[in-house]
Write an enzyme that holds these catalytic residues in place. Structure first.
Site, short mmCIF file in Angstrom:
data_model
loop_
_atom_site.label_atom_id
_atom_site.label_comp_id
_atom_site.label_asym_id
_atom_site.label_seq_id
_atom_site.Cartn_x
_atom_site.Cartn_y
_atom_site.Cartn_z
N SER A 44 0.86 -1.37 0.03
CA SER A 44 0.03 0.04 0.03
C SER A 44 0.85 1.26 0.03
O SER A 44 0.45 2.23 -0.55
CB SER A 44 -0.83 0.14 1.25
OG SER A 44 -1.66 -1.22 1.21
N SER A 111 -2.37 -11.42 -2.06
CA SER A 111 -2.63 -12.65 -3.10
C SER A 111 -1.52 -13.42 -2.94
O SER A 111 -0.59 -13.75 -3.79
CB SER A 111 -2.50 -11.85 -4.53
OG SER A 111 -1.78 -10.77 -4.59
P1 ADP Z 1 1.04 -3.80 3.17
O1 ADP Z 1 0.33 -2.79 2.02
O2 ADP Z 1 2.04 -4.60 2.27
O3 ADP Z 1 0.46 -4.59 3.94
P2 ADP Z 1 1.96 -1.30 4.58
O4 ADP Z 1 2.41 -0.33 3.26
O5 ADP Z 1 0.75 -1.23 4.85
O6 ADP Z 1 2.14 -2.92 3.70
O7 ADP Z 1 3.07 -1.11 5.55
C1 ADP Z 1 4.37 -1.02 5.11
C2 ADP Z 1 5.09 -0.58 6.24
O8 ADP Z 1 6.50 -0.62 6.15
C3 ADP Z 1 4.79 0.95 6.34
O9 ADP Z 1 4.58 1.63 7.74
C4 ADP Z 1 6.09 1.83 5.64
O10 ADP Z 1 6.63 3.23 5.89
C5 ADP Z 1 7.26 0.65 5.99
N1 ADP Z 1 8.43 0.64 5.17
C6 ADP Z 1 9.57 0.74 5.58
N2 ADP Z 1 10.57 0.87 4.58
C7 ADP Z 1 9.82 0.69 3.50
C8 ADP Z 1 10.24 0.40 1.80
N3 ADP Z 1 11.41 0.55 1.54
N4 ADP Z 1 8.97 0.39 1.35
C9 ADP Z 1 7.63 0.06 1.65
N5 ADP Z 1 7.55 0.27 3.09
C10 ADP Z 1 8.27 0.59 3.81
#
Ligand code: ADP
Length: 213
Positions: A44, A111
């Site tokens: 996300s 997925s």
């Molecule tokens: P998902 O949608 O896969 O469940 P989220 O995007 O909700 O995951 O959460 C990912 C978390 O990891 C967020 O708090 C984001 O700020 C943190 N994060 C740290 N480093 C990264 C990175 N390189 N890329 C993406 N998210 C990151």
């Protein structure tokens, strides 16, 4: 679930084509960017940041987010294997419609199963399905735990949680592979923009576009 429509339901060919609609949106080819990865891997976050960058560049996108879809179209579905499969199938069909509308579609769903992702890939034409593996080790996802879900899964409050007591099948040949431990959010976004640019998806000139990278 996978049955065919009745014989008297006939597909209508339309005068305005997918290519025409894509062109009107500044694209040579519309496509779905299918983010897959563990909960907390960054799907996300990266999809949101990418969508923001694309909007700044003037592109028309649509982001399909897991929880949001379960509030509407898929609110009749639970988390059994059959329902998870149907969840992904419907999202695949919706993204196909948006691709037909000429947009760049972004989807952010765990997925976890290869077969389900393959099914969605097969719904789309070649090049229209871009699988993006958001590759983050389980231990890192669990440490980030942005929604507190791993804690609940570890204490048994949530069952069948991907990575804990339900499997995640990593993509074998994703078009884009993002290792988020080595790449910050901006680098992940740039890598995807670069892929779209190099793959000829965007109609904007390469030089003009590079400045924006
Ligand atoms: P998902 O949608 O896969 O469940 P989220 O995007 O909700 O995951 O959460 C990912 C978390 O990891 C967020 O708090 C984001 O700020 C943190 N994060 C740290 N480093 C990264 C990175 N390189 N890329 C993406 N998210 C990151």
């Amino acid at each position: 679930m996978m049955k065919q429509p009745p014989a008297d339901v006939v597909w209508h060919p339309h005068q305005v084509s997918k290519a025409t609609r894509a062109h009107a949106k500044g694209l040579n080819t519309s496509a779905v960017l299918w983010f897959t990865g563990l909960s907390g891997s960054g799907k996300s976050t990266i999809a949101n940041a990418l969508e923001q960058r694309l909007a700044e560049l003037g592109y028309h996108t649509y982001l399909l987010d897991g929880d949001n879809v379960r509030h509407g179209l898929n609110r009749d579905l639970g988390f059994s294997d059959a329902d998870r499969m149907e969840n992904i199938r419907r999202i695949g069909e919706v993204s196909k419609l948006f691709v037909d509308a000429g947009l760049l579609v972004l989807t952010a769903f765990i997925s976890p199963f290869q077969a389900d992702r393959q099914l969605v890939r097969q719904l789309h034409k070649d090049r229209e399905f871009i699988e993006i593996f958001v590759d983050t080790p389980l231990a890192v996802c669990e440490q980030r735990d942005p929604k507190g879900l791993y804690l609940k899964a570890r204490t048994g409050a949530i069952k069948h949680f991907t990575g804990i007591d339900s499997t995640y099948e990593a993509p074998i040949a994703a078009e884009i592979h993002l290792k988020t431990v080595e790449m910050d959010i901006d680098s992940c976004v740039s890598a995807i923009l670069q892929y779209l640019n190099d793959g000829g998806y965007l109609r904007q000139s390469v030089s003009g576009f590079s400045d924006a990278l």
